[in-house]
Scaffold this active site. Structure first.
Site, PDB file in Angstrom:
ATOM      1  N   ARG A 104      15.149  70.584  35.434  1.00 34.35           N
ATOM      2  CA  ARG A 104      14.627  70.760  36.791  1.00 34.35           C
ATOM      3  C   ARG A 104      14.644  72.226  37.161  1.00 34.35           C
ATOM      4  O   ARG A 104      15.699  72.864  37.153  1.00 34.35           O
ATOM      5  CB  ARG A 104      15.461  69.942  37.791  1.00 34.35           C
ATOM      6  CG  ARG A 104      14.867  69.923  39.191  1.00 34.35           C
ATOM      7  CD  ARG A 104      15.609  68.952  40.079  1.00 34.35           C
ATOM      8  NE  ARG A 104      16.994  69.328  40.302  1.00 34.35           N
ATOM      9  CZ  ARG A 104      17.847  68.624  41.025  1.00 34.35           C
ATOM     10  NH1 ARG A 104      17.461  67.501  41.583  1.00 34.35           N
ATOM     11  NH2 ARG A 104      19.083  69.033  41.195  1.00 34.35           N
ATOM     12  N   THR A 108      11.626  75.384  42.221  1.00 33.97           N
ATOM     13  CA  THR A 108      10.590  74.446  42.665  1.00 33.97           C
ATOM     14  C   THR A 108      11.072  73.004  42.692  1.00 33.97           C
ATOM     15  O   THR A 108      10.429  72.146  43.297  1.00 33.97           O
ATOM     16  CB  THR A 108       9.376  74.520  41.727  1.00 33.97           C
ATOM     17  OG1 THR A 108       9.758  74.047  40.421  1.00 33.97           O
ATOM     18  CG2 THR A 108       8.874  75.954  41.605  1.00 33.97           C
ATOM     19  N   ASP A 200      27.343  66.986  38.560  1.00 39.36           N
ATOM     20  CA  ASP A 200      26.320  67.147  37.526  1.00 39.36           C
ATOM     21  C   ASP A 200      26.732  66.347  36.297  1.00 39.36           C
ATOM     22  O   ASP A 200      27.709  66.684  35.618  1.00 39.36           O
ATOM     23  CB  ASP A 200      26.156  68.632  37.167  1.00 39.36           C
ATOM     24  CG  ASP A 200      24.990  68.871  36.223  1.00 39.36           C
ATOM     25  OD1 ASP A 200      25.034  68.352  35.082  1.00 39.36           O
ATOM     26  OD2 ASP A 200      24.046  69.564  36.614  1.00 39.36           O
ATOM     27  N   ASP A 203      26.885  68.346  32.896  1.00 37.53           N
ATOM     28  CA  ASP A 203      28.055  69.234  32.807  1.00 37.53           C
ATOM     29  C   ASP A 203      29.333  68.455  32.594  1.00 37.53           C
ATOM     30  O   ASP A 203      30.195  68.862  31.807  1.00 37.53           O
ATOM     31  CB  ASP A 203      28.169  70.074  34.091  1.00 37.53           C
ATOM     32  CG  ASP A 203      27.137  71.195  34.144  1.00 37.53           C
ATOM     33  OD1 ASP A 203      26.557  71.523  33.087  1.00 37.53           O
ATOM     34  OD2 ASP A 203      26.919  71.743  35.238  1.00 37.53           O
TER      35      ASP A 203
END
Length: 209
Positions: A104, A108, A200, A203
């Site tokens: 991602r 944006t 996340d 992660d």
């Protein structure tokens, strides 16, 4: 409109609580993702078609059901989706595994493809798209579009947790793709993270920041 299945099994709820805990380390996090994925695989494959075949037990011959119809394909969205593959394969060991690499763009928030490798017979398989998090829905929608371009006809999306915004976006973009979740969370925050979420997933799976 596609159906949304939220799994409420006590074992899934229990393991998801431990998964969310910020004190859960990468080793245990990976194990929990695998275990939850295995439990979810049971429900995701509930409607696989069956056909009767003749077998012989130690006592007598009989007609007994086996899975028929299309074969299954697992497609994790890299990299976090990799954490769900082993759990699924433990119940569906004959499934072929493809991979879609997306990230991602932080500015944006759009999905950018960097890798795609799928089974050659993708059109003949029931594909299970794997991604622990369904946040904005951008990555899932992009992955579904890539699968469609490759000839996929049957796709279902499996995520551990989702935000309502992501579910809505996928349903609007791909109304024929059913969505399976361990939890539907409250919302997205200003940084497009799921709340309360689990941080996340990539992660935490791989010990990176």
């Amino acid at each position: 409109m596609s159906k949304v299945v939220i799994m409420d099994h006590p074992l899934i709820k229990h393991k998801l609580t431990m998964l969310r805990d910020k004190n859960t380390g990468s080793k245990e996090f990976r194990e929990l993702v695998t275990e939850i994925s295995t439990l979810m695989a049971y429900e995701v494959t509930r409607d696989l078609p069956l056909q009767d075949i003749e077998i012989e037990t130690p006592i007598t011959k009989m007609m007994s059901p086996v899975i028929s119809g299309k074969k299954v394909g697992l497609v994790p969205i890299l990299r976090a989706g990799l954490g769900m593959v082993d759990g699924m394969l433990s119940l569906i060991p004959a499934a072929k595994v493809g991979h879609i690499g997306l990230y991602r763009d932080p500015e944006t928030l759009q999905a950018v493809e960097y890798y795609c490798k799928l089974p050659q017979d993708v059109a003949e398989r029931d594909l299970i798209l794997l991604d622990p998090m369904l946040a904005t829905g951008v990555s899932a929608i992009s992955a579904i579009q890539f699968l469609r371009k490759s000839g996929a006809k049957s796709i279902r999306l499996v995520c551990l947790i989702a935000a309502p915004e992501g579910v809505k976006a996928v349903q609007e973009s791909a109304p024929d793709v059913d969505i399976y979740l361990a939890s539907l969370d409250e919302k997205l925050n200003d940084h497009a993270y799921i709340v309360p979420g689990l941080g996340d997933a990539g992660d935490r799976l791989f010990g990176t920041k």
